[in-house]
Every structure is written in structure tokens, then in C-alpha cells.
Design an enzyme around this catalytic site. Structure first.
Site, short mmCIF file in Angstrom:
data_model
loop_
_atom_site.label_atom_id
_atom_site.label_comp_id
_atom_site.label_asym_id
_atom_site.label_seq_id
_atom_site.Cartn_x
_atom_site.Cartn_y
_atom_site.Cartn_z
N ILE A 84 41.27 64.13 84.36
CA ILE A 84 42.59 63.50 84.29
C ILE A 84 43.64 64.51 83.82
O ILE A 84 44.74 64.57 84.36
CB ILE A 84 42.52 62.27 83.34
N SER A 102 42.66 54.52 76.23
CA SER A 102 41.68 54.00 77.19
C SER A 102 41.75 52.48 77.23
O SER A 102 42.02 51.84 76.20
CB SER A 102 40.26 54.42 76.80
N TYR A 131 33.73 55.19 70.66
CA TYR A 131 34.77 55.63 71.60
C TYR A 131 35.94 54.64 71.59
O TYR A 131 37.11 55.02 71.52
CB TYR A 131 34.17 55.74 73.00
N LYS A 163 39.92 55.26 70.62
CA LYS A 163 41.05 55.03 71.52
C LYS A 163 42.01 53.97 70.96
O LYS A 163 43.21 54.02 71.19
CB LYS A 163 40.54 54.65 72.92
N THR A 204 36.24 60.73 87.63
CA THR A 204 36.31 62.12 87.14
C THR A 204 34.88 62.55 86.81
O THR A 204 33.95 61.74 86.85
CB THR A 204 37.13 62.24 85.84
N1 LIG Z 1 37.72 58.88 83.36
C1 LIG Z 1 37.95 57.69 82.87
O1 LIG Z 1 37.53 56.67 83.46
C2 LIG Z 1 38.76 57.51 81.63
C3 LIG Z 1 39.16 56.22 81.29
C4 LIG Z 1 39.93 56.03 80.15
C5 LIG Z 1 40.30 57.11 79.37
N2 LIG Z 1 39.88 58.35 79.72
C6 LIG Z 1 40.31 59.44 78.85
O2 LIG Z 1 40.98 60.41 79.62
C7 LIG Z 1 40.79 61.69 79.05
C8 LIG Z 1 40.25 62.64 80.11
O3 LIG Z 1 39.03 62.11 80.59
P1 LIG Z 1 38.32 62.67 81.92
O4 LIG Z 1 37.68 61.53 82.58
O5 LIG Z 1 39.26 63.54 82.65
O6 LIG Z 1 37.16 63.53 81.23
P2 LIG Z 1 36.62 64.99 81.55
O7 LIG Z 1 35.37 65.13 80.76
O8 LIG Z 1 36.53 65.21 83.03
O9 LIG Z 1 37.76 65.92 80.96
C9 LIG Z 1 37.95 66.05 79.58
C10 LIG Z 1 38.42 67.43 79.28
O10 LIG Z 1 38.59 67.55 77.86
C11 LIG Z 1 38.08 68.81 77.47
N3 LIG Z 1 37.67 68.81 76.07
C12 LIG Z 1 36.66 68.11 75.50
N4 LIG Z 1 36.53 68.44 74.20
C13 LIG Z 1 37.49 69.38 73.95
C14 LIG Z 1 37.86 70.11 72.80
N5 LIG Z 1 37.20 69.98 71.64
N6 LIG Z 1 38.90 70.97 72.89
C15 LIG Z 1 39.56 71.14 74.06
N7 LIG Z 1 39.24 70.48 75.19
C16 LIG Z 1 38.22 69.61 75.14
C17 LIG Z 1 36.88 69.03 78.38
O11 LIG Z 1 36.48 70.40 78.42
C18 LIG Z 1 37.39 68.51 79.71
O12 LIG Z 1 38.04 69.51 80.46
C19 LIG Z 1 39.84 61.50 77.87
O13 LIG Z 1 40.59 61.40 76.69
C20 LIG Z 1 39.17 60.19 78.20
O14 LIG Z 1 38.72 59.53 77.04
C21 LIG Z 1 39.12 58.58 80.82
#
Ligand SMILES: NC(=O)c1ccc[n+]([C@@H]2O[C@H](COP(=O)([O-])OP(=O)(O)OC[C@H]3O[C@@H](n4cnc5c(N)ncnc54)[C@H](O)[C@@H]3O)[C@@H](O)[C@H]2O)c1
Length: 277
Positions: free
Chosen positions: A40, A164, A179, A183, A214
Site C-alpha cells: 500500500i 485498518s 493488530y 490500529k 498486497t
Molecule cells: N493489505 C491490507 O489488506 C491492509 C488492510 C488494512 C490495513 N493495512 C495496513 O496498511 C499498511 C501497509 O500494509 P501492506 O498490506 O502494504 O503490507 P506490506 O507488508 O506489503 O507492506 C508493509 C511495508 O512496511 C514495511 N515495514 C514493516 N516494518 C517496518 C519497520 N520496522 N520499519 C520500516 N518499514 C517497515 C515493510 O518492509 C513493507 O514494505 C500496514 O500498516 C497495514 O497494517 C493493510
């Protein structure tokens, strides 16, 4: 009497001073996006770049998942900073480098996050600490460092934090208590910062995505093959979300088009929070 007339004149002109397209430009701005090596965050960085912003990408991965030189056609500066959001010394140094390299910070999107899906009774202290450290502490201090720079610059700023839909609705087949707590903290932090930072012209909003395709989601599906069916059939819109479903709303919240919007959480979940199958 005179001031009443001036007020009337300004009311008459207020909605014509800028077109919607002008107010949605980020030209000349610098946007920091955490967790943007992939997923994202990467899509939101791309969205802000498409609106004209220079971009600083922060992530703990060695390199971004796609070659950012292919974004050159957007004619903005894009720099990658390998940084762990749970290390304040690294973060502080990176934010100082961004200011130096790109000339300031106008916007910040916090997308770095980790998920933990297991029964409540099986959660362990260390893994819970890790979730809170990345999702809450990392977000908190990125927002702090970004807003300190915005305040110093004496310019308007916008922060969008990725929360989230887990904070709004629990799905029986998913077990994400810690989690969810992390959030929920982001949604509350949004409201607290919106009030505290308003006097500096800094707006703070959160976006709560539903299921978005993702790597994070695909990793969960590899562990449990039934999950893809849950993600694509539970939302009333009967599909999993795409990263492109988030680009517009986050871009909008960064721009002047959202100049009176602060302290709100925007849900982008295909209707899931209203009801699910
Ligand atoms: N994908 C979903 O369905 C969804 C739904 C609701 C919320 N989210 C939120 O959206 C955000 C992105 O999720 P995503 O699905 O793209 O996940 P993802 O795992 O594909 O991407 C997350 C990114 O955060 C980075 N990251 C993790 N820990 C880190 C740290 N300590 N320092 C720096 N970078 C760090 C990872 O390296 C990765 O590039 C998250 O906060 C997630 O909770 C995702």
C-alpha cells in the site's frame, strides 16, 4: 457594516478562487511515505508523485520492490531511505537527511505496519511488542518528526496515517486482537493530533482500508488457503480491494482540496464495516 460587506464579497468568491484540479495539486511539495518499499505504501507514494510531489520513501527493506527509475516520467524527485521506524536514532537521522536532500517536509503518510493473525490465547509478549513498536510507536514518532519540520517551516502540512478496518469490525475467521488494538490506537492518535496540531496548520487524518491485495495479504493466504475466499466474498461489494482504491482518497487528504478536513478516519472497505456475509 464595512466588514459585513467584505465578508459577503469573500463568501461570493470563496469557491471560485481555485479549480478542483488546482487544489488537488501537490506540485512543489515533499511527501514522506513510510513502509513504501512495497504494498500500500508504494502505491500511495506513487499517487502523491502523480499529483506532483517529491517523494521520500522510508522502509526497512534493502530496496524497493520495483525500479523507481521507471517513475522518472513523473518529473519529481524520488529518494529511497532504508530506515527502521522502530529505531528513533535512525528515524531522526533520516528525517534530517530528507530535509537536507529535498528541502523540507510538507506531508507524511505512515504505512509501515505488521500484522499478526492468531488466536488471542496464543499471542505472546514479544510478538505483541513488535506489533505495537512498528504500528503504534513507529507511526507516532514519524508523525512527530514530520510535524516538527512542518511547524519549523511555518507552512501548512498534512499527515495521513494508515489504520485498518480491523479497528472497526472483527471478522470471525480472522484473529487479530493485538493488530486490532494497534490500529484502534492509530484512529485515536489521529483525533488527538488533529486537535493538538491544528494551531500549526497541520491536518491529521487516518484511512482504514479493508482487505487490500498486497504481499501482506498474499502471505496470509499462503498460510491459509481459505482466506482468499474470505477476502473476496465478505465485503458487500464482493471483491478484494486494490491498492488503486486507496490512491485517490489518500492523495485528496494530502491536498488543499481537503483543507477543512482533519481528525477524521476514512473507511475504504467495500462496505465491510456496514455488514458482511
Ligand atoms: N493489505 C491490507 O489488506 C491492509 C488492510 C488494512 C490495513 N493495512 C495496513 O496498511 C499498511 C501497509 O500494509 P501492506 O498490506 O502494504 O503490507 P506490506 O507488508 O506489503 O507492506 C508493509 C511495508 O512496511 C514495511 N515495514 C514493516 N516494518 C517496518 C519497520 N520496522 N520499519 C520500516 N518499514 C517497515 C515493510 O518492509 C513493507 O514494505 C500496514 O500498516 C497495514 O497494517 C493493510
Amino acid at each position: 457594516m464595512a466588514s459585513e460587506i467584505n465578508a459577503k464579497e469573500s463568501i461570493a468568491a470563496d469557491f471560485k478562487s481555485q479549480t478542483i484540479f488546482e487544489s488537488m495539486s501537490l506540485k512543489g511539495k515533499v511527501t514522506v511515505v513510510t513502509g513504501a518499499a512495497r504494498g500500500i505504501g508504494l502505491a500511495l507514494a506513487r499517487g502523491a508523485a502523480e499529483l506532483g510531489s517529491d517523494i521520500a520513501i522510508l522502509d526497512s527493506l534493502h530496496e524497493p520492490s520495483e525500479d523507481l527509475s521507471s517513475w522518472e516520467t513523473l518529473r519529481v524527485h524520488i529518494k529511497y531511505y532504508r530506515t527502521d521506524v522502530t529505531h528513533l536514532d535512525q528515524l531522526t537521522e533520516t528525517f534530517a537527511r530528507i530535509k537536507n536532500d529535498l528541502g523540507g517536509i510538507d506531508n507524511c503518510i505512515t504505512a509501515a505496519g505488521l500484522v499478526l493473525d492468531k488466536p488471542f490465547h496464543d499471542h505472546e509478549w514479544d510478538e505483541c511488542s513488535k506489533i505495537l513498536n512498528v504500528n503504534v510507536m513507529g507511526t507516532f514518532f514519524c508523525a512527530q518528526l514530520a510535524s516538527k519540520t512542518m511547524k519549523e517551516q511555518k507552512k501548512k502540512g498534512s499527515i495521513v496515517m494508515i489504520a485498518s478496518n480491523a479497528a472497526n469490525v472483527a471478522i470471525p475467521s480472522r484473529n487479530m486482537s493485538m493488530y486490532t488494538a494497534s490500529k484502534g490506537a492509530i484512529q485515536s492518535l489521529t483525533r488527538a493530533l488533529a486537535v493538538e496540531l491544528a494551531e500549526f496548520g497541520i491536518r491529521v487524518n487516518s484511512v482504514s482500508p479493508g482487505f487490500i491485495a498486497t504481499e501482506m495479504i498474499m502471505e496470509a493466504c499462503r498460510r491459509d488457503s481459505d482466506l482468499w475466499n474470505v477476502f473476496s466474498s465478505k465485503p458487500p461489494m464482493q471483491r478484494i480491494g486494490a491498492r488503486s482504491d486507496l490512491k485517490g482518497i489518500v492523495g485528496y487528504l494530502l491536498t488543499d482540496a481537503a483543507s477543512y478536513t482533519t481528525g477524521t478516519d476514512v473507511v475504504v472497505d467495500g462496505g465491510l464495516a456496514c455488514g458482511h456475509s
